[in-house]
Design a protein around this motif. Structure first.
Motif, PDB file in Angstrom:
ATOM      1  N   PHE A  48       0.810  -1.217   0.000  1.00  0.00           N
ATOM      2  CA  PHE A  48       0.000   0.000   0.000  1.00  0.00           C
ATOM      3  C   PHE A  48       0.842   1.265   0.000  1.00  0.00           C
ATOM      4  CE2 PHE A  48      -3.720  -2.333   2.275  1.00  0.00           C
ATOM      5  CZ  PHE A  48      -3.948  -3.056   1.122  1.00  0.00           C
ATOM      6  N   GLU A  49       2.151   1.123   0.097  1.00  0.00           N
ATOM      7  CA  GLU A  49       3.021   2.292   0.171  1.00  0.00           C
ATOM      8  C   GLU A  49       2.913   3.179  -1.067  1.00  0.00           C
ATOM      9  OE1 GLU A  49       5.388   5.125   1.530  1.00  0.00           O
ATOM     10  OE2 GLU A  49       4.665   3.421   2.715  1.00  0.00           O
ATOM     11  N   LYS A  50       2.688   2.571  -2.219  1.00  0.00           N
ATOM     12  CA  LYS A  50       2.670   3.343  -3.470  1.00  0.00           C
ATOM     13  C   LYS A  50       1.402   4.175  -3.641  1.00  0.00           C
ATOM     14  CE  LYS A  50       0.778  -0.409  -6.328  1.00  0.00           C
ATOM     15  NZ  LYS A  50       0.985  -1.253  -7.525  1.00  0.00           N
ATOM     16  N   TYR A  51       0.393   3.943  -2.796  1.00  0.00           N
ATOM     17  CA  TYR A  51      -0.853   4.680  -2.907  1.00  0.00           C
ATOM     18  C   TYR A  51      -0.860   5.888  -1.971  1.00  0.00           C
ATOM     19  CZ  TYR A  51      -2.456   0.449  -5.248  1.00  0.00           C
ATOM     20  OH  TYR A  51      -2.583  -0.614  -6.109  1.00  0.00           O
ATOM     21  N   SER A  52      -1.577   6.931  -2.365  1.00  0.00           N
ATOM     22  CA  SER A  52      -1.697   8.105  -1.509  1.00  0.00           C
ATOM     23  C   SER A  52      -2.628   7.810  -0.342  1.00  0.00           C
ATOM     24  CB  SER A  52      -2.246   9.291  -2.313  1.00  0.00           C
ATOM     25  OG  SER A  52      -3.604   9.060  -2.667  1.00  0.00           O
ATOM     26  N   LYS A  53      -2.549   8.654   0.652  1.00  0.00           N
ATOM     27  CA  LYS A  53      -3.432   8.497   1.810  1.00  0.00           C
ATOM     28  C   LYS A  53      -4.895   8.580   1.376  1.00  0.00           C
ATOM     29  CE  LYS A  53      -4.122  11.978   4.553  1.00  0.00           C
ATOM     30  NZ  LYS A  53      -3.921  13.049   5.570  1.00  0.00           N
ATOM     31  N   GLU A  54      -5.197   9.509   0.452  1.00  0.00           N
ATOM     32  CA  GLU A  54      -6.568   9.684  -0.011  1.00  0.00           C
ATOM     33  C   GLU A  54      -7.084   8.443  -0.735  1.00  0.00           C
ATOM     34  OE1 GLU A  54      -4.888  13.367   1.092  1.00  0.00           O
ATOM     35  OE2 GLU A  54      -4.144  11.932  -0.398  1.00  0.00           O
ATOM     36  N   GLU A  55      -6.215   7.817  -1.530  1.00  0.00           N
ATOM     37  CA  GLU A  55      -6.617   6.597  -2.226  1.00  0.00           C
ATOM     38  C   GLU A  55      -6.905   5.476  -1.239  1.00  0.00           C
ATOM     39  OE1 GLU A  55      -4.406   6.533  -6.514  1.00  0.00           O
ATOM     40  OE2 GLU A  55      -3.100   6.490  -4.766  1.00  0.00           O
ATOM     41  N   LEU A  56      -6.137   5.409  -0.184  1.00  0.00           N
ATOM     42  CA  LEU A  56      -6.365   4.389   0.835  1.00  0.00           C
ATOM     43  C   LEU A  56      -7.664   4.644   1.593  1.00  0.00           C
ATOM     44  CD1 LEU A  56      -2.738   4.093   2.272  1.00  0.00           C
ATOM     45  CD2 LEU A  56      -3.919   2.421   0.845  1.00  0.00           C
ATOM     46  N   ILE A  57      -7.919   5.911   1.910  1.00  0.00           N
ATOM     47  CA  ILE A  57      -9.125   6.243   2.671  1.00  0.00           C
ATOM     48  C   ILE A  57     -10.384   5.922   1.880  1.00  0.00           C
ATOM     49  CG2 ILE A  57     -10.495   8.172   3.578  1.00  0.00           C
ATOM     50  CD1 ILE A  57      -7.893   9.428   4.546  1.00  0.00           C
ATOM     51  N   ILE A  58     -10.374   6.235   0.592  1.00  0.00           N
ATOM     52  CA  ILE A  58     -11.595   6.066  -0.195  1.00  0.00           C
ATOM     53  C   ILE A  58     -11.991   4.603  -0.329  1.00  0.00           C
ATOM     54  CG2 ILE A  58     -10.609   5.840  -2.524  1.00  0.00           C
ATOM     55  CD1 ILE A  58     -12.782   7.759  -3.476  1.00  0.00           C
ATOM     56  N   GLN A  59     -11.034   3.689  -0.195  1.00  0.00           N
ATOM     57  CA  GLN A  59     -11.331   2.271  -0.312  1.00  0.00           C
ATOM     58  C   GLN A  59     -11.610   1.609   1.030  1.00  0.00           C
ATOM     59  OE1 GLN A  59     -11.815   0.626  -3.109  1.00  0.00           O
ATOM     60  NE2 GLN A  59     -11.496   2.520  -4.216  1.00  0.00           N
ATOM     61  N   SER A  60     -11.552   2.391   2.098  1.00  0.00           N
ATOM     62  CA  SER A  60     -11.751   1.801   3.419  1.00  0.00           C
ATOM     63  C   SER A  60     -13.188   1.350   3.621  1.00  0.00           C
ATOM     64  CB  SER A  60     -11.387   2.824   4.508  1.00  0.00           C
ATOM     65  OG  SER A  60     -11.711   2.331   5.786  1.00  0.00           O
ATOM     66  N   GLN A  61     -13.365   0.379   4.492  1.00  0.00           N
ATOM     67  CA  GLN A  61     -14.697  -0.118   4.812  1.00  0.00           C
ATOM     68  C   GLN A  61     -15.361   0.684   5.925  1.00  0.00           C
ATOM     69  OE1 GLN A  61     -13.468  -4.215   5.585  1.00  0.00           O
ATOM     70  NE2 GLN A  61     -14.616  -4.876   3.799  1.00  0.00           N
ATOM     71  N   SER A  62     -14.669   1.639   6.502  1.00  0.00           N
ATOM     72  CA  SER A  62     -15.231   2.457   7.564  1.00  0.00           C
ATOM     73  C   SER A  62     -14.730   3.886   7.421  1.00  0.00           C
ATOM     74  CB  SER A  62     -14.832   1.901   8.933  1.00  0.00           C
ATOM     75  OG  SER A  62     -13.427   1.922   9.095  1.00  0.00           O
ATOM     76  N   PHE A  63     -15.368   4.798   8.141  1.00  0.00           N
ATOM     77  CA  PHE A  63     -14.973   6.200   8.051  1.00  0.00           C
ATOM     78  C   PHE A  63     -13.597   6.410   8.673  1.00  0.00           C
ATOM     79  CE2 PHE A  63     -14.572  10.379  10.034  1.00  0.00           C
ATOM     80  CZ  PHE A  63     -14.696  11.190   8.911  1.00  0.00           C
ATOM     81  N   ILE A  64     -12.750   7.146   7.945  1.00  0.00           N
ATOM     82  CA  ILE A  64     -11.439   7.520   8.461  1.00  0.00           C
ATOM     83  C   ILE A  64     -11.301   9.031   8.313  1.00  0.00           C
ATOM     84  CG2 ILE A  64      -8.934   7.308   8.189  1.00  0.00           C
ATOM     85  CD1 ILE A  64      -9.317   4.530   7.123  1.00  0.00           C
ATOM     86  N   ASN A  65     -10.964   9.706   9.382  1.00  0.00           N
ATOM     87  CA  ASN A  65     -10.792  11.156   9.343  1.00  0.00           C
ATOM     88  C   ASN A  65      -9.696  11.512   8.339  1.00  0.00           C
ATOM     89  OD1 ASN A  65      -9.944  13.881   9.960  1.00  0.00           O
ATOM     90  ND2 ASN A  65     -11.069  13.678  11.891  1.00  0.00           N
ATOM     91  N   PRO A  66      -9.984  12.427   7.401  1.00  0.00           N
ATOM     92  CA  PRO A  66      -8.984  12.803   6.392  1.00  0.00           C
ATOM     93  C   PRO A  66      -7.680  13.340   6.973  1.00  0.00           C
ATOM     94  CG  PRO A  66     -11.155  13.586   5.761  1.00  0.00           C
ATOM     95  CD  PRO A  66     -11.277  13.084   7.161  1.00  0.00           C
TER      96      PRO A  66
END
Length: 308
Positions: free
Chosen positions: A85-103
């Motif tokens: 997952f290192e190659k992905y941005s934080k935003e890309e990781l958040i959008i695929q999450s199964q739960s809410f993550i504070n930006p």
């Protein structure tokens, strides 16, 4: 009509001019499965945490099993997530999450949350990448035209074999929209918008992407406002709108929002939805300039629906 098993909705506007005698039910069914398999492999190659499928696509769950059986996907365990997952941005990781993550959460903490959320995830195998490379037409189709029928598109591609993939898809989607609008099928406009939106993002033409996002918001806001009756669960925007909005508005780009919006509004091709100019513009500025939560905007529209 066509034989049983033929989806007439897909072929109502038959731009490939497929005759009844040419229709092969088995090939159509095989291509539907192939489209789903290719979509799963391509999507996995482009997204960091593909645990949930079909959030806005209609696919056969067996296709996921087919992709695994063919060796196109490899399972990875949570302890391997940081590496992949290192190659992905934080935003890309958040959008695929199964739960809410504070930006505002750090990328390292986002990965830790993802590690806690899933027992495993999937990545594309070497064989899977070879599959995508050997099926460029399918890969492009699933990236940009997933809501259409691959059987019809295959016929269309064979009849226009002199065109490059992008030219082919442009011609196809433009014919589909023109035919659909003549018949009053306004839903096809969203397919047209989404095609050009995703293609613009791929080209990093962000002004064009915003143009088509504006048209999607114009379409969904006004179609919702014009509805006479709303169900209890009815909302102005679907999940696709939230997803597309997030992909663009979280890039923190500097847009001429007024100029792009006005052009998108003036060129919107369904006259009855070319209304509420300033109201929809206000929504776009809140999304793009203020990076507001589209769910909140949607909730506000629901609150005021009785007064419209």
């Amino acid at each position: 009509m066509f034989k049983r098993g033929f989806d007439s909705r897909d072929f109502e506007f038959n731009v490939a001019e497929i005759r009844k005698s040419e229709y092969d039910k088995n090939e159509d069914l095989d291509l539907r499965t192939e489209k789903n398999v290719c979509e799963i492999v391509r999507y996995t190659s482009e997204n960091p945490t593909p645990w949930e499928w079909g959030f806005n696509y209609d696919y056969d769950p067996d296709s996921f099993d087919f992709a695994i059986e063919r060796g196109y996907l490899d399972k990875i365990m949570p302890e391997e997530f940081p590496k992949y997952f290192e190659k992905y941005s934080k935003e890309e990781l958040i959008i695929q999450s199964q739960s809410f993550i504070n930006p505002k959460t750090s990328k390292e903490d986002v990965i830790k949350i993802l590690m806690d959320e899933a027992d495993y995830s999937w990545i594309v195998s070497e064989k899977g990448y070879e599959y995508l490379e050997s099926h460029p037409l399918y890969a492009f189709f699933t990236a940009h035209l997933i809501k259409f029928n691959l059987y019809e598109f295959k016929f269309f591609a064979e009849k226009n074999s002199e065109l490059e993939i992008e030219e082919l898809c442009d011609k196809y989607i433009n014919l589909k929209l023109a035919n659909a609008l003549r018949k009053g099928d306004t839903d096809c406009y969203l397919y047209y918008i989404d095609y050009h939106y995703t293609l613009s993002l791929k080209k990093e033409d962000y002004d064009s992407a915003l143009y088509y996002l504006c048209q999607r918001i114009i379409f969904q806001t006004n179609s919702w406002l014009l509805k006479k009756n709303h169900s209890f669960l009815d909302e102005a925007y679907d999940n696709e709108t939230f997803y597309l909005s997030f992909r663009l508005t979280n890039m923190n780009l500097d847009f001429d929002i007024r100029g792009i919006y006005d052009k998108a509004f003036d060129e919107f091709r369904i006259p009855k939805y070319r209304i509420n100019h300033e109201k929809v513009y206000n929504i776009m500025t809140r999304l793009v300039n203020d990076n507001e939560d589209p769910y909140q905007i949607c909730a506000e529209l629901i609150d005021e629906r009785d007064s419209i």
